[in-house]
Write a protein that holds these residues in place. Structure first.
Motif, PDB file in Angstrom:
ATOM      1  N   LYS A  29       0.750  -1.068  -0.047  1.00 28.67           N
ATOM      2  CA  LYS A  29      -0.274   0.049   0.053  1.00 28.67           C
ATOM      3  C   LYS A  29       1.023   1.121  -0.012  1.00 28.67           C
ATOM      4  O   LYS A  29       0.346   2.518   0.350  1.00 28.67           O
ATOM      5  N   ASP A  30       2.185   1.131  -0.081  1.00 32.62           N
ATOM      6  CA  ASP A  30       3.129   2.363   0.020  1.00 32.62           C
ATOM      7  C   ASP A  30       2.784   3.069  -1.441  1.00 32.62           C
ATOM      8  O   ASP A  30       2.399   2.927  -2.323  1.00 32.62           O
ATOM      9  N   ALA A  31       3.506   4.466  -1.212  1.00 32.74           N
ATOM     10  CA  ALA A  31       3.638   5.246  -2.431  1.00 32.74           C
ATOM     11  C   ALA A  31       4.494   4.801  -3.542  1.00 32.74           C
ATOM     12  O   ALA A  31       5.418   4.030  -2.750  1.00 32.74           O
ATOM     13  N   PRO A  32       4.331   5.054  -4.668  1.00 28.53           N
ATOM     14  CA  PRO A  32       5.273   4.454  -5.509  1.00 28.53           C
ATOM     15  C   PRO A  32       6.779   4.716  -5.424  1.00 28.53           C
ATOM     16  O   PRO A  32       7.565   3.666  -5.745  1.00 28.53           O
ATOM     17  N   THR A  33       7.180   5.627  -4.488  1.00 30.07           N
ATOM     18  CA  THR A  33       8.613   5.920  -4.329  1.00 30.07           C
ATOM     19  C   THR A  33       8.972   5.069  -3.245  1.00 30.07           C
ATOM     20  O   THR A  33      10.250   4.558  -3.183  1.00 30.07           O
ATOM     21  N   ASP A  34       8.195   4.300  -2.380  1.00 35.32           N
ATOM     22  CA  ASP A  34       8.648   3.385  -1.455  1.00 35.32           C
ATOM     23  C   ASP A  34       8.242   1.822  -1.815  1.00 35.32           C
ATOM     24  O   ASP A  34       8.690   1.301  -0.987  1.00 35.32           O
ATOM     25  N   ALA A  35       7.794   1.634  -2.974  1.00 35.96           N
ATOM     26  CA  ALA A  35       7.329   0.372  -3.182  1.00 35.96           C
ATOM     27  C   ALA A  35       8.523  -0.597  -3.651  1.00 35.96           C
ATOM     28  O   ALA A  35       9.555   0.070  -4.176  1.00 35.96           O
ATOM     29  N   PRO A  36       8.346  -1.896  -3.426  1.00 35.17           N
ATOM     30  CA  PRO A  36       9.463  -2.807  -3.911  1.00 35.17           C
ATOM     31  C   PRO A  36       9.648  -2.493  -5.510  1.00 35.17           C
ATOM     32  O   PRO A  36       8.762  -2.484  -6.077  1.00 35.17           O
ATOM     33  N   SER A  37      11.001  -2.886  -5.944  1.00 35.42           N
ATOM     34  CA  SER A  37      11.361  -2.404  -7.250  1.00 35.42           C
ATOM     35  C   SER A  37      10.501  -3.262  -8.187  1.00 35.42           C
ATOM     36  O   SER A  37      10.324  -3.090  -9.291  1.00 35.42           O
ATOM     37  N   MET A  38      10.095  -4.798  -7.790  1.00 33.44           N
ATOM     38  CA  MET A  38       9.509  -5.637  -8.728  1.00 33.44           C
ATOM     39  C   MET A  38       8.080  -5.314  -9.000  1.00 33.44           C
ATOM     40  O   MET A  38       7.363  -5.759  -9.725  1.00 33.44           O
ATOM     41  N   LEU A  39       7.374  -4.208  -8.250  1.00 34.00           N
ATOM     42  CA  LEU A  39       6.290  -3.981  -8.392  1.00 34.00           C
ATOM     43  C   LEU A  39       5.785  -2.742  -9.144  1.00 34.00           C
ATOM     44  O   LEU A  39       6.549  -1.701  -9.277  1.00 34.00           O
ATOM     45  N   LYS A  40       4.585  -2.573  -9.955  1.00 32.53           N
ATOM     46  CA  LYS A  40       4.543  -1.358 -10.747  1.00 32.53           C
ATOM     47  C   LYS A  40       3.109  -0.963 -10.460  1.00 32.53           C
ATOM     48  O   LYS A  40       2.186  -1.741 -10.272  1.00 32.53           O
TER      49      LYS A  40
END
Length: 283
Positions: free
Chosen positions: A197-208
């Motif tokens: 549920k993180d903001a895109p800047t904090d999300a794991p790199s494999m997720l878009k």
């Protein structure tokens, strides 16, 4: 006639009224689109539902995950938690009428004339418009039927998270509900991730974010969604518009007038801000 599209209201009735007043909204000639999550977290879900229902055909809305949560509480499937702020609605003399009206509302809106699509969480990149409409109709049919509690009891869960046309039954309904009301991120193959549920800047790199993947929806159509307050309305590509700007968390309620693409915003009132701060400590 003007078309106004508003992000997640979440019980922020005063802000909704102030926002509509800014644009001189006239329900007898204008149309109001709502991205879902009318209820929960904010201070006055009861007033929001009463008002939206009173607008009749002037409203085109979709159900969000918090609206479905309310239906599950009403059906005795989920627990009414203090942070939901739903007790006044559930105890109101017209609660049965309002909630049964709510469960008969759409989960997807498609307007071919305006070339607009609205889903609470968006449209999974694995679907074209026809597939999205078919899957939405299936969910809407069961929600409006007498067996809706059975569906609500089965809708909770993150699997299946990968679309196949052969999917049937409750698995298909659960995937469709998650894709339309809970989705944020996908894996590169389009498979849903229902955890981050993180903001895109904090999300794991494999997720878009779902909107960064190639989409099957006709690019002539604009997709409107809410659900993702941490985006603050930013970061989406052309043709995809995020309207949830976190009013119930002390942010703003945002509205777009479609005809001239003018945005209107209404800051959260002190009442909503205090409620949001209190609820954040309860999550």
């Amino acid at each position: 006639m003007a078309t106004y599209l508003i992000g997640d209201v979440h019980g922020c009735f005063d802000e909704l009224q102030a926002l509509l007043a800014q644009a001189n909204f006239e329900p007898h000639q204008d149309q109001l689109w709502l991205t879902g999550d009318l209820v929960a977290r904010g201070p006055d879900s009861l007033a929001v539902l009463r008002y939206v229902r009173s607008l009749g055909p002037a409203v085109r809305m979709v159900l969000g995950n918090h609206d479905l949560h309310l239906l599950a509480i009403y059906a005795g499937i989920s627990r009414n938690k203090p942070k939901d702020n739903l007790t006044p609605l559930l105890e109101a003399p017209d609660s049965d009428e309002l909630i049964n009206w709510l469960r008969r509302q759409p989960i997807l809106q498609v307007d071919h004339q305006r070339k607009l699509i609205m889903g609470h969480a968006g449209i999974t990149p694995q679907w074209d418009i026809a597939t999205a409409q078919q899957c939405a109709r299936e969910v809407e049919a069961v929600l409006s039927s007498s067996c809706y509690p059975l569906f609500l009891d089965a809708m909770y869960g993150d699997m299946p998270n990968n679309w196949t046309p052969e999917m049937i039954g409750l698995a298909r309904l659960r995937f469709s509900t998650n894709a339309l009301t809970r989705m944020r991120y996908c894996f590169p193959n389009g498979q849903l991730d229902m955890i981050c549920k993180d903001a895109p800047t904090d999300a794991p790199s494999m997720l878009k974010p779902w909107f960064e993947l190639p989409r099957q929806v006709d690019p002539d159509y604009t997709v409107i969604f809410g659900h993702w307050a941490s985006l603050e309305g930013n970061g989406t590509p052309e043709g995809i518009i995020a309207l949830d700007t976190g009013c119930c968390w002390g942010g703003e309620l945002t509205m777009l007038r479609w005809e001239d693409k003018q945005f209107f915003t209404q800051p959260a009132s002190q009442r909503a801000t205090l409620d949001g701060q209190n609820l954040l400590t309860d999550i």
